[in-house]
Design a protein around this motif. Structure first.
Motif, PDB file in Angstrom:
ATOM      1  N   HIS A   1       0.833  -1.200   0.000  1.00 43.69           N
ATOM      2  CA  HIS A   1       0.000   0.000   0.000  1.00 43.69           C
ATOM      3  C   HIS A   1       0.870   1.253   0.000  1.00 43.69           C
ATOM      4  CE1 HIS A   1      -2.010   3.184   2.574  1.00 43.69           C
ATOM      5  NE2 HIS A   1      -2.668   3.214   1.439  1.00 43.69           N
ATOM      6  N   ILE A   2       0.521   2.208  -0.876  1.00 41.35           N
ATOM      7  CA  ILE A   2       1.200   3.505  -0.921  1.00 41.35           C
ATOM      8  C   ILE A   2       0.144   4.602  -0.873  1.00 41.35           C
ATOM      9  CG2 ILE A   2       2.555   5.086  -2.356  1.00 41.35           C
ATOM     10  CD1 ILE A   2       4.005   2.692  -3.496  1.00 41.35           C
ATOM     11  N   GLU A   3       0.313   5.568   0.022  1.00 43.06           N
ATOM     12  CA  GLU A   3      -0.562   6.739   0.038  1.00 43.06           C
ATOM     13  C   GLU A   3      -0.013   7.764  -0.946  1.00 43.06           C
ATOM     14  OE1 GLU A   3      -1.766  10.182   3.204  1.00 43.06           O
ATOM     15  OE2 GLU A   3      -2.171   8.091   3.829  1.00 43.06           O
ATOM     16  N   ASP A   4      -0.813   8.121  -1.926  1.00 43.51           N
ATOM     17  CA  ASP A   4      -0.349   8.972  -3.008  1.00 43.51           C
ATOM     18  C   ASP A   4      -0.261  10.434  -2.602  1.00 43.51           C
ATOM     19  OD1 ASP A   4      -0.165   6.839  -4.776  1.00 43.51           O
ATOM     20  OD2 ASP A   4      -2.242   7.051  -5.426  1.00 43.51           O
ATOM     21  N   SER A   5       0.682  11.128  -3.218  1.00 38.84           N
ATOM     22  CA  SER A   5       0.775  12.572  -3.065  1.00 38.84           C
ATOM     23  C   SER A   5      -0.312  13.230  -3.904  1.00 38.84           C
ATOM     24  CB  SER A   5       2.150  13.050  -3.532  1.00 38.84           C
ATOM     25  OG  SER A   5       2.180  14.460  -3.634  1.00 38.84           O
ATOM     26  N   THR A   6      -0.903  14.296  -3.390  1.00 42.69           N
ATOM     27  CA  THR A   6      -1.935  15.020  -4.148  1.00 42.69           C
ATOM     28  C   THR A   6      -1.569  16.484  -4.367  1.00 42.69           C
ATOM     29  OG1 THR A   6      -3.162  15.459  -2.104  1.00 42.69           O
ATOM     30  CG2 THR A   6      -3.792  13.513  -3.365  1.00 42.69           C
ATOM     31  N   GLU A   7      -0.324  16.833  -4.114  1.00 45.05           N
ATOM     32  CA  GLU A   7       0.131  18.204  -4.363  1.00 45.05           C
ATOM     33  C   GLU A   7      -0.007  18.512  -5.848  1.00 45.05           C
ATOM     34  OE1 GLU A   7       4.204  20.865  -3.907  1.00 45.05           O
ATOM     35  OE2 GLU A   7       3.981  18.991  -2.790  1.00 45.05           O
ATOM     36  N   TYR A   8      -0.526  19.682  -6.157  1.00 45.53           N
ATOM     37  CA  TYR A   8      -0.867  19.971  -7.553  1.00 45.53           C
ATOM     38  C   TYR A   8      -0.629  21.434  -7.874  1.00 45.53           C
ATOM     39  CZ  TYR A   8      -3.367  19.939 -11.944  1.00 45.53           C
ATOM     40  OH  TYR A   8      -3.673  20.048 -13.263  1.00 45.53           O
ATOM     41  N   ASN A   9      -0.212  21.700  -9.116  1.00 41.81           N
ATOM     42  CA  ASN A   9       0.001  23.063  -9.608  1.00 41.81           C
ATOM     43  C   ASN A   9      -0.661  23.161 -10.974  1.00 41.81           C
ATOM     44  OD1 ASN A   9       0.991  25.432 -10.807  1.00 41.81           O
ATOM     45  ND2 ASN A   9       2.933  25.314  -9.691  1.00 41.81           N
ATOM     46  N   ARG A  10      -1.686  23.995 -11.089  1.00 42.25           N
ATOM     47  CA  ARG A  10      -2.445  24.117 -12.339  1.00 42.25           C
ATOM     48  C   ARG A  10      -1.590  24.572 -13.520  1.00 42.25           C
ATOM     49  NH1 ARG A  10      -8.103  24.818 -12.141  1.00 42.25           N
ATOM     50  NH2 ARG A  10      -9.009  24.669 -10.043  1.00 42.25           N
ATOM     51  N   LEU A  11      -0.502  25.286 -13.243  1.00 40.92           N
ATOM     52  CA  LEU A  11       0.296  25.873 -14.305  1.00 40.92           C
ATOM     53  C   LEU A  11       1.417  24.970 -14.788  1.00 40.92           C
ATOM     54  CD1 LEU A  11       0.582  29.515 -12.902  1.00 40.92           C
ATOM     55  CD2 LEU A  11      -1.138  28.552 -14.456  1.00 40.92           C
ATOM     56  N   ARG A  12       1.567  23.814 -14.173  1.00 42.08           N
ATOM     57  CA  ARG A  12       2.651  22.914 -14.529  1.00 42.08           C
ATOM     58  C   ARG A  12       2.102  21.506 -14.768  1.00 42.08           C
ATOM     59  NH1 ARG A  12       7.724  25.025 -12.967  1.00 42.08           N
ATOM     60  NH2 ARG A  12       8.578  23.000 -12.389  1.00 42.08           N
ATOM     61  N   ALA A  13       2.871  20.684 -15.413  1.00 37.06           N
ATOM     62  CA  ALA A  13       2.527  19.265 -15.550  1.00 37.06           C
ATOM     63  C   ALA A  13       3.052  18.517 -14.327  1.00 37.06           C
ATOM     64  CB  ALA A  13       3.132  18.687 -16.816  1.00 37.06           C
ATOM     65  N   ARG A  14       2.371  17.429 -13.974  1.00 36.90           N
ATOM     66  CA  ARG A  14       2.812  16.658 -12.812  1.00 36.90           C
ATOM     67  C   ARG A  14       3.084  15.224 -13.198  1.00 36.90           C
ATOM     68  NH1 ARG A  14       0.248  14.998  -7.007  1.00 36.90           N
ATOM     69  NH2 ARG A  14      -0.091  13.028  -8.066  1.00 36.90           N
ATOM     70  N   LEU A  15       4.288  14.743 -12.853  1.00 35.97           N
ATOM     71  CA  LEU A  15       4.673  13.358 -13.069  1.00 35.97           C
ATOM     72  C   LEU A  15       4.747  12.660 -11.718  1.00 35.97           C
ATOM     73  CD1 LEU A  15       7.627  13.855 -15.594  1.00 35.97           C
ATOM     74  CD2 LEU A  15       5.202  13.482 -16.111  1.00 35.97           C
ATOM     75  N   THR A  16       4.117  11.490 -11.613  1.00 37.60           N
ATOM     76  CA  THR A  16       4.205  10.684 -10.405  1.00 37.60           C
ATOM     77  C   THR A  16       4.859   9.367 -10.786  1.00 37.60           C
ATOM     78  OG1 THR A  16       2.160  11.672  -9.582  1.00 37.60           O
ATOM     79  CG2 THR A  16       2.956   9.711  -8.460  1.00 37.60           C
ATOM     80  N   PHE A  17       6.008   9.085 -10.205  1.00 35.34           N
ATOM     81  CA  PHE A  17       6.816   7.922 -10.559  1.00 35.34           C
ATOM     82  C   PHE A  17       6.717   6.874  -9.460  1.00 35.34           C
ATOM     83  CE2 PHE A  17      11.367   6.191 -10.769  1.00 35.34           C
ATOM     84  CZ  PHE A  17      11.016   5.212 -11.695  1.00 35.34           C
ATOM     85  N   TYR A  18       6.433   5.624  -9.862  1.00 34.67           N
ATOM     86  CA  TYR A  18       6.321   4.496  -8.931  1.00 34.67           C
ATOM     87  C   TYR A  18       7.419   3.480  -9.227  1.00 34.67           C
ATOM     88  CZ  TYR A  18       1.627   6.209  -7.863  1.00 34.67           C
ATOM     89  OH  TYR A  18       0.558   6.984  -7.487  1.00 34.67           O
ATOM     90  N   ASN A  19       8.201   3.160  -8.227  1.00 34.18           N
ATOM     91  CA  ASN A  19       9.146   2.046  -8.324  1.00 34.18           C
ATOM     92  C   ASN A  19       8.451   0.806  -7.787  1.00 34.18           C
ATOM     93  OD1 ASN A  19      11.165   0.161  -8.290  1.00 34.18           O
ATOM     94  ND2 ASN A  19      12.583   1.352  -7.037  1.00 34.18           N
ATOM     95  N   ALA A  20       7.926  -0.009  -8.709  1.00 37.96           N
ATOM     96  CA  ALA A  20       7.211  -1.232  -8.344  1.00 37.96           C
ATOM     97  C   ALA A  20       7.945  -2.455  -8.873  1.00 37.96           C
ATOM     98  CB  ALA A  20       5.787  -1.190  -8.899  1.00 37.96           C
ATOM     99  N   ALA A  21       9.274  -2.361  -8.928  1.00 42.56           N
ATOM    100  CA  ALA A  21      10.117  -3.457  -9.405  1.00 42.56           C
ATOM    101  C   ALA A  21      10.910  -4.009  -8.222  1.00 42.56           C
ATOM    102  CB  ALA A  21      11.063  -2.965 -10.496  1.00 42.56           C
ATOM    103  N   PRO A  22      10.527  -5.189  -7.702  1.00 43.53           N
ATOM    104  CA  PRO A  22      11.178  -5.708  -6.498  1.00 43.53           C
ATOM    105  C   PRO A  22      12.696  -5.835  -6.604  1.00 43.53           C
ATOM    106  CG  PRO A  22       9.178  -6.929  -6.956  1.00 43.53           C
ATOM    107  CD  PRO A  22       9.418  -6.041  -8.146  1.00 43.53           C
ATOM    108  N   GLY A  23      13.233  -6.035  -7.816  1.00 39.20           N
ATOM    109  CA  GLY A  23      14.677  -6.196  -7.957  1.00 39.20           C
ATOM    110  C   GLY A  23      15.444  -4.899  -8.063  1.00 39.20           C
ATOM    111  N   CYS A  24      14.740  -3.772  -7.994  1.00 40.33           N
ATOM    112  CA  CYS A  24      15.393  -2.468  -8.136  1.00 40.33           C
ATOM    113  C   CYS A  24      15.305  -1.713  -6.819  1.00 40.33           C
ATOM    114  CB  CYS A  24      14.739  -1.662  -9.262  1.00 40.33           C
ATOM    115  SG  CYS A  24      15.579  -0.088  -9.578  1.00 40.33           S
TER     116      CYS A  24
END
Length: 224
Positions: free
Chosen positions: A118-141
């Motif tokens: 379980h991961i609680e997601d960030s909801t910080e947001y800026n209307r004037l910019r694009a937002r990328l949310t990156f998930y590391n879901a690779a057990p070997g990394c």
């Protein structure tokens, strides 16, 4: 409750571009409610059953691995029990979520067992910019770096497994890759990012094979 269902229905009927609009993360849920989505990091299609949600099926083709967010009522203090079936194997998992939050449940194989992280997601947001949310879901990394391609300039460096980190960026054309030690996955061409655009980026390793893809952050229509 009626008001929130009508709002979600309106979001579901809007165009894909507007469905990614700021309203997703500016949505104010009633006290005690939460939003949850699943992400399938397993090598086979996966079926999910629970008492708090409808039955759900997740695929193995990039964005088909990720569900939309769905609403859970009275989430505060509840132990949410989940039954998982994938590739002939079954497992059960439980987790808790905080009220008035967005959450992602990663379905993974660790040490030969199917687990739910379980991961609680960030909801910080800026209307004037694009937002990328990156998930590391690779057990070997143990630590993954999201970087620009071909320059290799880090966008989100050294994200531990299992983890999530978000960053807002100036709208522009973006081609990205992931680096894990000496290994490189990608590039992934996102095209031109627009102001207000939301994108989730996923590093997974189903069956030990690294994959890197993107999905939209959307809310499921009521009853779906």
């Amino acid at each position: 409750m009626r008001r929130i269902l009508l709002l979600l229905a309106a979001l579901a009927l809007t165009s894909p571009a507007r469905a990614q609009a700021p309203m997703l993360y500016e949505l104010r849920l009633p006290d005690g409610f939460a939003l949850i989505r699943y992400a399938n990091g397993l090598e086979a299609a996966t079926s999910l059953r629970s008492e708090f949600d409808l039955p759900r099926e997740l695929g193995t083709e990039d964005a088909a691995r990720v569900s939309r967010y769905f609403v859970v009522e009275n989430a505060a203090g509840r132990e949410l029990e989940l039954r998982i079936a994938s590739g002939g194997a079954t497992a059960s998992a439980s987790f808790r979520v905080n009220p008035n939050t967005f959450n992602t449940v990663l379905l993974l194989r660790e040490g030969g067992r199917i687990v739910a992280r379980h991961i609680e997601d960030s909801t910080e947001y800026n209307r004037l910019r694009a937002r990328l949310t990156f998930y590391n879901a690779a057990p070997g990394c143990a630590a993954a770096t999201l970087a620009l391609d071909p320059s290799g300039r880090p966008v989100i460096p050294d994200l531990a497994f299992p983890g999530m980190q978000a960053r807002t960026i100036t709208p522009a054309a973006a081609k990205l890759r992931v680096q894990c030690g000496a290994d490189r996955v990608g590039p992934l061409d996102l095209g031109r990012l627009e102001a207000g655009q939301l994108a989730s980026l996923w590093l997974m390793a189903p069956g030990g094979r690294p994959v890197f893809f993107t999905s939209r952050d959307l809310i499921a229509p009521p009853g779906q």
